[in-house]
Design a protein around this motif. Structure first.
Motif, short mmCIF file in Angstrom:
data_model
loop_
_atom_site.label_atom_id
_atom_site.label_comp_id
_atom_site.label_asym_id
_atom_site.label_seq_id
_atom_site.Cartn_x
_atom_site.Cartn_y
_atom_site.Cartn_z
N ARG A 268 -13.59 10.30 49.05
CA ARG A 268 -12.19 10.66 49.30
C ARG A 268 -11.31 9.48 49.71
O ARG A 268 -10.09 9.58 49.60
CB ARG A 268 -12.13 11.77 50.34
CG ARG A 268 -12.90 12.99 49.89
CD ARG A 268 -12.81 14.16 50.82
NE ARG A 268 -13.66 15.25 50.35
CZ ARG A 268 -13.77 16.43 50.92
NH1 ARG A 268 -13.06 16.70 52.01
NH2 ARG A 268 -14.56 17.35 50.42
N ALA A 272 -10.31 6.42 46.09
CA ALA A 272 -8.85 6.33 45.95
C ALA A 272 -8.37 4.89 46.14
O ALA A 272 -7.46 4.43 45.44
CB ALA A 272 -8.18 7.25 46.96
N ARG A 276 -6.60 3.51 42.96
CA ARG A 276 -5.16 3.49 43.25
C ARG A 276 -4.41 4.55 42.45
O ARG A 276 -3.22 4.42 42.20
CB ARG A 276 -4.56 2.10 42.98
CG ARG A 276 -5.23 1.01 43.79
CD ARG A 276 -4.84 -0.37 43.32
NE ARG A 276 -5.64 -1.39 44.02
CZ ARG A 276 -5.61 -2.69 43.72
NH1 ARG A 276 -4.85 -3.13 42.74
NH2 ARG A 276 -6.35 -3.54 44.39
N GLN A 278 -2.99 8.38 41.91
CA GLN A 278 -2.49 9.51 42.69
C GLN A 278 -3.44 10.70 42.64
O GLN A 278 -3.66 11.38 43.64
CB GLN A 278 -1.12 9.91 42.15
CG GLN A 278 -0.37 10.92 42.98
CD GLN A 278 1.02 11.14 42.41
OE1 GLN A 278 1.20 11.38 41.21
NE2 GLN A 278 2.03 11.05 43.25
N ASP A 280 -6.54 10.80 42.50
CA ASP A 280 -7.79 10.61 43.24
C ASP A 280 -7.62 10.91 44.72
O ASP A 280 -8.53 10.66 45.51
CB ASP A 280 -8.34 9.19 43.05
CG ASP A 280 -9.18 9.08 41.79
OD1 ASP A 280 -9.88 10.07 41.47
OD2 ASP A 280 -9.13 8.04 41.13
N GLU A 281 -6.45 11.43 45.09
CA GLU A 281 -6.32 11.95 46.46
C GLU A 281 -6.68 13.42 46.44
O GLU A 281 -6.47 14.12 45.45
CB GLU A 281 -4.92 11.72 47.01
CG GLU A 281 -3.82 12.41 46.25
CD GLU A 281 -2.52 12.47 47.04
OE1 GLU A 281 -2.58 12.57 48.28
OE2 GLU A 281 -1.46 12.40 46.42
N CYS A 284 -3.67 16.49 45.93
CA CYS A 284 -2.62 15.67 45.33
C CYS A 284 -1.37 16.46 44.98
O CYS A 284 -0.27 15.90 44.96
CB CYS A 284 -3.15 14.95 44.10
SG CYS A 284 -3.67 16.04 42.75
N THR A 289 -3.05 15.39 51.59
CA THR A 289 -4.37 14.78 51.75
C THR A 289 -4.57 14.23 53.16
O THR A 289 -5.69 14.24 53.68
CB THR A 289 -4.57 13.67 50.71
OG1 THR A 289 -4.41 14.23 49.40
CG2 THR A 289 -5.94 13.02 50.82
N ASP A 355 -0.89 9.20 48.90
CA ASP A 355 -0.88 8.43 47.66
C ASP A 355 -0.06 7.14 47.78
O ASP A 355 -0.26 6.21 46.99
CB ASP A 355 -0.42 9.27 46.46
CG ASP A 355 0.93 9.93 46.67
OD1 ASP A 355 1.68 9.52 47.57
OD2 ASP A 355 1.23 10.89 45.93
N ILE A 358 -2.42 4.12 49.21
CA ILE A 358 -3.43 3.47 48.37
C ILE A 358 -2.81 2.53 47.35
O ILE A 358 -3.53 1.86 46.62
CB ILE A 358 -4.29 4.52 47.64
CG1 ILE A 358 -3.44 5.39 46.71
CG2 ILE A 358 -5.05 5.38 48.65
CD1 ILE A 358 -4.25 6.39 45.88
#
Length: 398
Positions: A268, A272, A276, A278, A280-281, A284, A289, A355, A358
């Protein structure tokens, strides 16, 4: 049936707590869980029974708040409007924060994530939005826009993770996507309009309402099943767990160790940071998150301390994992306690939205997340040392 292109699931390979133990180079004090010294037996029983009480209370709160969410969704479906949509979103965020604390009870083959457990239906992630509904550039995508697909519990259950782990049809994040829509903004969450649920205002609005209703009903079913497995005074998983002694302590350590390192720090945060991206949060669509991270860190501390503040503000307090480790290695227990508290403080210091933290240009945000991942990893390594001190060598699921 929808047939979105399959892509391998994103993320790092989950690191078992066993791999963390291998890095310590420690030798166990005794060979197997059965060889635990007699002077710990009474304490182990006390800790395990109190842990079961915390688990049941946590899932009871999660179900209760999910029921509030269900009521808000019913109101939205009955009369879609900006206000009913906002109320449903607010309820989702509140329920989600409580559920996030329960993730410390995962990863050891218990009722939530046994081979036939409901976790993939409850909390599967990441999610391919186009598998569910229309997205930018693909207005006809998803099972909602395919009238040949019946929207009922059996069908959505069968569709969940069909032909790929990102093909999600149920659970928190599917509901989140329907409430918020795609997050295409840098400074806020998705902006799905209430018109998406109004007949004549958007294609397949009725099917969108039906899908949301069915997803919510399935989530309630699955949360009830987990709660029932932990109910007191029944012939269920809890009854066996309370008799488990050191074996149940092994499971507790696996849960907090795996959530600390493999899931929260690894899947998590580190994923991310590396991508980098969005999406992968974790949450989202709603841009919440940061709440997920805090809830997970709080859940870890709950298990460690044997303390849980319920949704109504009351507090359950009793012997936690900390009490056991103190009897084996007091200094190590103090270090883990400091680390757990630090991890929670670092999690609480993450600004929203996640987001933005990251992004390559946000060096301060990335440094904050790296510090949190490092802290979580450190506590996992110390938990591995604590397990070694208890003679626990097989720290894998099950």
């Amino acid at each position: 049936m929808p047939d979105p292109q399959y892509s391998p699931p994103r993320g790092l390979r989950r690191r078992s707590l066993l791999s963390a133990i291998a890095l310590t180079g420690l030798t166990p004090a005794w060979a197997t869980p059965a060889a635990a010294p007699a002077h710990l037996e009474a304490l182990l029983t006390e800790v395990v029974k109190h842990h079961a009480t915390l688990v049941h209370a946590s899932y009871a709160d999660s179900l209760a708040l999910a029921q509030v969410l269900s009521q808000r969704i019913e109101a939205l479906v009955a009369a879609p409007s900006a206000s009913s949509l906002a109320a449903a979103r607010e309820a989702w965020i509140r329920a989600r924060q409580t559920y996030g604390q329960t993730e410390a009870y995962r990863f050891y083959g218990g009722p939530i994530d046994a081979e036939d457990g409901p976790e993939p239906r409850i909390n599967a992630w990441p999610l391919d939005e186009a598998y569910i509904d229309s997205v930018a550039g693909r207005p006809g995508s998803g099972f909602i826009n395919n009238p040949s697909i019946t929207l009922d519990k059996a069908t959505l259950t069968a569709l969940n993770e069909r032909q790929g782990e990102e093909n999600i049809a149920t659970g928190w994040h599917a509901i989140e996507f329907l409430l918020w829509g795609q997050d295409e903004r840098d400074d806020g969450p998705g902006q799905r309009p209430p018109e998406d649920f109004i007949d004549g205002k958007a294609p397949h609005a009725a099917r969108r309402r039906q899908a949301l209703t069915v997803m919510m009903a399935l989530l309630l079913d699955d949360l009830r099943s987990v709660l029932d497995a932990w109910a007191p005074g029944a012939d269920n998983y809890r009854a066996a767990f309370e008799r488990g002694g050191l074996e149940s302590v092994r499971k507790i350590i696996i849960g907090v160790g795996t959530l600390s390192r493999g899931e929260l720090a690894g899947e998590r945060i580190e994923v991310a940071l590396a991508s980098r991206q969005q999406e992968d949060e974790h949450s989202c669509f709603s841009d919440t998150t940061h709440h997920d991270v805090v809830a997970n860190a709080q859940g870890l501390l709950n298990v460690w301390q044997g303390r849980y503040q319920r949704a109504d503000g009351s507090v359950l307090q009793g012997p936690g994992l900390q009490r056991v480790i103190e009897r084996v290695d007091a200094k190590l227990a103090q270090r883990i306690d400091r680390q757990m508290r630090q991890s929670l403080r670092l999690a609480q210091a993450i600004p929203a939205p996640f987001d933005q933290q990251i992004r390559a240009s946000n060096k301060a945000g990335r440094a904050r997340l790296k510090a949190l991942a490092d802290s979580l990893s450190a506590q996992a390594r110390d938990l591995a040392r604590a397990a070694q001190g208890l003679g626990l060598q097989h720290l894998q699921k099950g």
